[in-house]
Motif scaffolding. Structure first.
Motif, mmCIF file in Angstrom:
data_model
loop_
_atom_site.group_PDB
_atom_site.id
_atom_site.type_symbol
_atom_site.label_atom_id
_atom_site.label_comp_id
_atom_site.label_asym_id
_atom_site.label_seq_id
_atom_site.Cartn_x
_atom_site.Cartn_y
_atom_site.Cartn_z
ATOM 1 N N CYS A 79 0.843 -1.199 0.000
ATOM 2 C CA CYS A 79 0.000 0.000 0.000
ATOM 3 C C CYS A 79 0.875 1.244 0.000
ATOM 4 N N SER A 80 0.234 2.381 -0.115
ATOM 5 C CA SER A 80 0.948 3.656 -0.181
ATOM 6 C C SER A 80 1.775 3.911 1.076
ATOM 7 N N TYR A 81 1.303 3.414 2.217
ATOM 8 C CA TYR A 81 2.049 3.636 3.460
ATOM 9 C C TYR A 81 3.402 2.937 3.425
ATOM 10 N N HIS A 82 3.460 1.779 2.762
ATOM 11 C CA HIS A 82 4.748 1.093 2.605
ATOM 12 C C HIS A 82 5.698 1.939 1.758
ATOM 13 N N MET A 83 5.156 2.615 0.730
ATOM 14 C CA MET A 83 5.997 3.473 -0.114
ATOM 15 C C MET A 83 6.547 4.641 0.706
ATOM 16 N N LYS A 84 5.699 5.228 1.520
ATOM 17 C CA LYS A 84 6.140 6.343 2.365
ATOM 18 C C LYS A 84 7.244 5.892 3.314
ATOM 19 N N THR A 85 7.037 4.742 3.926
ATOM 20 C CA THR A 85 8.036 4.207 4.862
ATOM 21 C C THR A 85 9.363 3.961 4.158
ATOM 22 N N THR A 86 9.296 3.451 2.929
ATOM 23 C CA THR A 86 10.513 3.194 2.153
ATOM 24 C C THR A 86 11.290 4.481 1.904
ATOM 25 N N VAL A 87 10.593 5.526 1.495
ATOM 26 C CA VAL A 87 11.252 6.810 1.222
ATOM 27 C C VAL A 87 11.863 7.375 2.502
ATOM 28 N N PHE A 88 11.140 7.302 3.604
ATOM 29 C CA PHE A 88 11.656 7.802 4.886
ATOM 30 C C PHE A 88 13.003 7.149 5.229
ATOM 31 N N TRP A 89 13.021 5.813 5.178
ATOM 32 C CA TRP A 89 14.241 5.092 5.535
ATOM 33 C C TRP A 89 15.368 5.397 4.553
ATOM 34 N N ALA A 90 15.044 5.451 3.264
ATOM 35 C CA ALA A 90 16.077 5.699 2.248
ATOM 36 C C ALA A 90 16.736 7.061 2.451
ATOM 37 N N ILE A 91 15.925 8.070 2.793
ATOM 38 C CA ILE A 91 16.489 9.408 3.006
ATOM 39 C C ILE A 91 17.307 9.436 4.290
ATOM 40 N N GLN A 92 16.763 8.861 5.351
ATOM 41 C CA GLN A 92 17.461 8.940 6.635
ATOM 42 C C GLN A 92 18.778 8.159 6.618
ATOM 43 N N GLN A 93 18.820 7.068 5.882
ATOM 44 C CA GLN A 93 20.047 6.265 5.810
ATOM 45 C C GLN A 93 21.076 6.862 4.850
ATOM 46 N N ASN A 94 20.729 8.010 4.257
ATOM 47 C CA ASN A 94 21.644 8.735 3.376
ATOM 48 C C ASN A 94 22.158 7.861 2.234
ATOM 49 N N THR A 95 21.261 7.031 1.699
ATOM 50 C CA THR A 95 21.632 6.116 0.626
ATOM 51 C C THR A 95 22.005 6.857 -0.645
ATOM 52 N N LEU A 96 21.366 8.004 -0.878
ATOM 53 C CA LEU A 96 21.664 8.826 -2.045
ATOM 54 C C LEU A 96 22.106 10.205 -1.555
ATOM 55 N N PRO A 97 23.346 10.604 -1.810
ATOM 56 C CA PRO A 97 23.837 11.882 -1.262
ATOM 57 C C PRO A 97 23.093 13.108 -1.781
ATOM 58 N N HIS A 98 22.697 13.094 -3.066
ATOM 59 C CA HIS A 98 22.080 14.282 -3.659
ATOM 60 C C HIS A 98 20.731 13.924 -4.279
ATOM 61 N N TRP A 99 19.674 14.433 -3.685
ATOM 62 C CA TRP A 99 18.328 14.240 -4.230
ATOM 63 C C TRP A 99 18.009 15.483 -5.072
ATOM 64 N N CYS A 100 18.163 15.350 -6.382
ATOM 65 C CA CYS A 100 17.978 16.468 -7.295
ATOM 66 C C CYS A 100 17.328 15.944 -8.578
ATOM 67 N N PRO A 101 16.843 16.829 -9.457
ATOM 68 C CA PRO A 101 16.165 16.371 -10.682
ATOM 69 C C PRO A 101 16.990 15.379 -11.504
ATOM 70 N N GLN A 102 18.313 15.579 -11.554
ATOM 71 C CA GLN A 102 19.167 14.687 -12.340
ATOM 72 C C GLN A 102 19.285 13.295 -11.719
ATOM 73 N N ASN A 103 18.906 13.174 -10.430
ATOM 74 C CA ASN A 103 19.019 11.889 -9.725
ATOM 75 C C ASN A 103 17.659 11.276 -9.390
ATOM 76 N N LEU A 104 16.592 11.754 -10.023
ATOM 77 C CA LEU A 104 15.256 11.253 -9.683
ATOM 78 C C LEU A 104 15.149 9.742 -9.900
ATOM 79 N N LEU A 105 15.675 9.251 -11.015
ATOM 80 C CA LEU A 105 15.635 7.810 -11.282
ATOM 81 C C LEU A 105 16.499 7.049 -10.283
ATOM 82 N N ALA A 106 17.652 7.605 -9.928
ATOM 83 C CA ALA A 106 18.521 6.950 -8.945
ATOM 84 C C ALA A 106 17.813 6.838 -7.597
ATOM 85 N N GLY A 107 17.099 7.900 -7.209
ATOM 86 C CA GLY A 107 16.344 7.860 -5.954
ATOM 87 C C GLY A 107 15.253 6.822 -5.983
ATOM 88 N N PHE A 108 14.537 6.756 -7.104
ATOM 89 C CA PHE A 108 13.498 5.729 -7.242
ATOM 90 C C PHE A 108 14.101 4.344 -7.112
#
Length: 681
Positions: free
Chosen positions: A276-305
């Protein structure tokens, strides 16, 4: 196509930029999202300050509060009693006659859940009826409370998780979670505070902890007290965290929501309800907090996904999705395990093997990728200022502000001073431009509401001086509302003049309003001629735009009498507790008032107004009359025809009203009017 996408290498940055532009068009630019959030924030602020102890507080939550307006998404509301408070331990106990105290007991519950022990008697009947006794202690049963809310408090709703779920206008789904609020941060979520080293920032963390949590009415399916337990809800905290995302992170969250709906949940019927959508939200939260991607910018949108999708795949493989605040609470525990888990993993792994080409399966996303593949030299500008015009933002602001105003609770006449004091305080507080506009609209609505209430209160007074003073104050309020309100606010002045038998004054106002409503640059129902609007009011202040070029539907609060000709419909609507307001298309109201006033001045012009109304009702193609308001529109036409003595035409109009979607809940009034006609024949 797919193998080519996998080999394009540096072209991924180009595709990311194209997808960023596409997501801004589908989800919104950062400015559009800010408008949505900030108007919701001011609604929340006003509701909290205008509702004193003992009243119900309602807060928009979920994806709409976060700033999404994706097609098919439902409206989520959190509701709680302002004089009930949950404490975490007995050291926080305070003996007060004005607050019902509830103790959270998580000693026997799974992580993220608790029993709620009622310590002091509640004055709210549903709470008392939901109480059970265990071990000589009184607890509030979540299942009983939920059933009582759905059966007696939220009309026409069904149980959906912890919520009462229903539909508005047959298609718009809403979920309402009645909850209890706690000002305390739960010990089980203390590890979250320790994890927040870099994101979210310390100010956000402090704000979240200071505002506490809610308990919603659903227990853990595998817990020892499933029917009695309540789940800890971090809805407010999640909203603040989503607010702290940069726009690329927010669009990544939106991209995951679209991918879930259009790809992951389309793999098979066996697995389409597991994620469900809540699982997607949880995934994004953890991914950002764990600093998996240093730069979240338009050029890295696919990398973030891709970072988020791989994390989700890992969780499905392990069968563990840790709650962002209480990691021990596994969100997959009851659904994603055994054969279902295995099937879901295999399906997601197939998508994973396709690489980012799996996004081509999304109907919404596909075109933004293909455009770049076929035009690798295509120039893409990710500057948001080029993606939307000022007119687009004006439309958004008008739409969001209207939603906010009509969702607010009515204000009792005797609380007018409190309301005005609250408005005065907020006006001098650091409001954003969007919040100031919403405050302006709310103040106009408050003046209109109060003016008619005041007139009703003193109508039958024996003291002419009191009546004169009340009349003078009411007229001043309505004129002031129209001065900083929109074009349609002038109709309230005309209504007041008609109600007080000043027909020529009413017609003078109606004539001025008619001229403004006829302008080709009028913005109404989100529709506007952009070029003419820009030529007429582009660059002007928002107040000028409102007065000259913006119109809303007319809103009649059903507990107040505006004009006697619609009292029957308002009384009928009140049979549904949720129908506080009767919405009337502005052009329908204009011709209706013209007809009513001209009857006392010039019968020829009265018939001309009726003819205009009849043409509008019979031939409008959804431009000036909303589909959901066609029941009241046909009703008003029937009222006019019945007044003129054309009973057959009136009967036809009333029957047409009954065939429309019953959005206004006026069927009882319509049947009575039909009976009146039949009794005369």
């Amino acid at each position: 196509m797919e193998s080519f996408l996998l080999r394009i290498g540096n072209g991924l940055q180009h595709i990311s930029e194209s997808l960023f532009v596409g997501m801004c068009q589908m989800v919104g630019t950062s400015k559009q999202v800010a408008i949505r959030r900030e108007t919701a924030d001011i609604e929340d602020m006003l509701n909290r300050q205008l509702n004193t102890n003992g009243k119900v507080i309602r807060m928009l939550s979920g994806s709409h509060r976060e700033g999404f307006r994706l097609k098919g998404s439902d409206w989520d509301y959190m509701i709680w009693l302002n004089d009930h408070r949950v404490i975490i331990d007995m050291s926080q106990y305070c003996n007060t006659a004005n607050t019902t105290l509830i103790l959270s007991d998580s000693s026997e519950s799974p992580p993220g859940f608790a029993l709620l022990e009622l310590l002091t008697r509640s004055r709210y009947g549903v709470v008392q009826l939901a109480c059970i006794t265990m071990n000589d202690r009184v607890y509030i049963s979540s299942s009983t409370h939920r059933q009582l809310i759905c059966s007696s408090v939220i009309p026409n709703s069904v149980e959906h998780g912890p919520c009462g779920s229903g539909y508005i206008a047959g298609t718009l789904e809403y979920d309402t979670a009645w909850s209890f609020v706690s000002d305390c941060w739960p010990p089980s979520a203390s590890s979250w505070i320790d994890r927040c080293h870099s994101w979210p920032g310390p100010e956000v963390v402090d704000d979240i902890i200071r505002n506490g949590i809610h308990f919603v009415a659903i227990g853990h399916p595998l817990g020892p007290h499933t029917n009695e337990e309540w789940r800890i809800s971090f809805s407010q905290a999640e909203y603040k965290i989503v607010n702290s995302m940069n726009h690329c992170q927010f669009l990544t969250y939106g991209l995951l929501k679209l991918f879930l709906k259009e790809v992951m949940n389309q793999q098979s019927e066996d697995t389409n309800k597991l994620l469900c959508s809540y699982h997607m939200k949880t995934t994004v939260f953890w991914a950002i907090q764990q600093n998996t991607l240093p730069h979240w910018c338009p050029q890295n949108l696919l990398a973030g996904f891709w970072v988020c999708f791989k994390l989700l795949l890992k969780w499905v493989y392990e069968g563990v999705c840790p709650n962002f605040f209480i990691p021990q609470n596994n969100l997959f525990l009851t659904k994603i395990h055994g054969p279902a888990q295995n099937r879901l993993f295999l399906q997601l792994h197939e998508l994973y093997k396709n690489g980012l080409a799996c996004l081509l399966q999304s109907s919404s996303i596909r075109s933004y990728i293909i455009d770049v593949l076929y035009n690798p030299t295509l120039s893409i500008c990710t500057d948001e200022s080029t993606l939307r015009s000022q007119v687009d933002y004006d439309v958004d602001l008008v739409t969001e502000s209207a939603i906010t105003i009509v969702s607010m609770h009515t204000t009792n006449l005797f609380h007018f001073n409190k309301a005005m004091h609250t408005i005065e305080q907020l006006v001098y507080s650091p409001l954003t431009h969007y919040q100031a506009v919403t405050m302006q609209n709310f103040t106009a609505t408050l003046f209109q509401y109060t003016a008619f209430q005041l007139q009703n209160l003193y109508t039958n007074t024996v003291c002419n001086k009191q009546l004169y003073i009340a009349d003078k104050i009411s007229r001043q309020m309505l004129k002031l509302a129209a001065k900083f309100g929109c074009v349609s606010d002038m109709l309230y002045i005309a209504m007041y003049y008609y109600k007080t038998l000043r027909y020529r004054e009413a017609l003078f106002v109606l004539e001025m309003t008619k001229v403004k409503l006829a302008q080709p640059y009028l913005m109404y129902r989100g529709l506007v001629d952009r070029e003419r609007y820009t030529e007429a009011v582009g660059g002007q202040s928002w107040s000028t735009k409102m007065r000259q070029a913006v119109a809303y539907n007319v809103s009649l609060w059903n507990r107040i009498g505006y004009i006697s000709d619609l009292l029957l419909e308002q009384q009928s609507a009140l049979r549904d507790k949720s129908k506080q307001i009767l919405f009337i298309p502005v052009f329908v109201m204009l011709h209706f008032l013209e007809f009513l006033c001209y009857r006392h001045v010039d019968t020829t012009l009265s018939q001309a107004a009726l003819d205009e109304l009849q043409v509008l009702v019979h031939h409008d193609q959804g431009q000036l009359v909303d589909d959901i308001n066609r029941d009241i529109t046909w009703e008003i036409l029937g009222i006019c025809q019945q007044i003129t003595g054309n009973l057959q035409a009136a009967l036809f109009s009333y029957e047409q009203s009954l065939t429309q979607y019953p959005f206004s809940n006026i069927q009882t009034a319509t049947h009575k009017r039909i009976q009146d006609i039949l009794s005369q024949q």
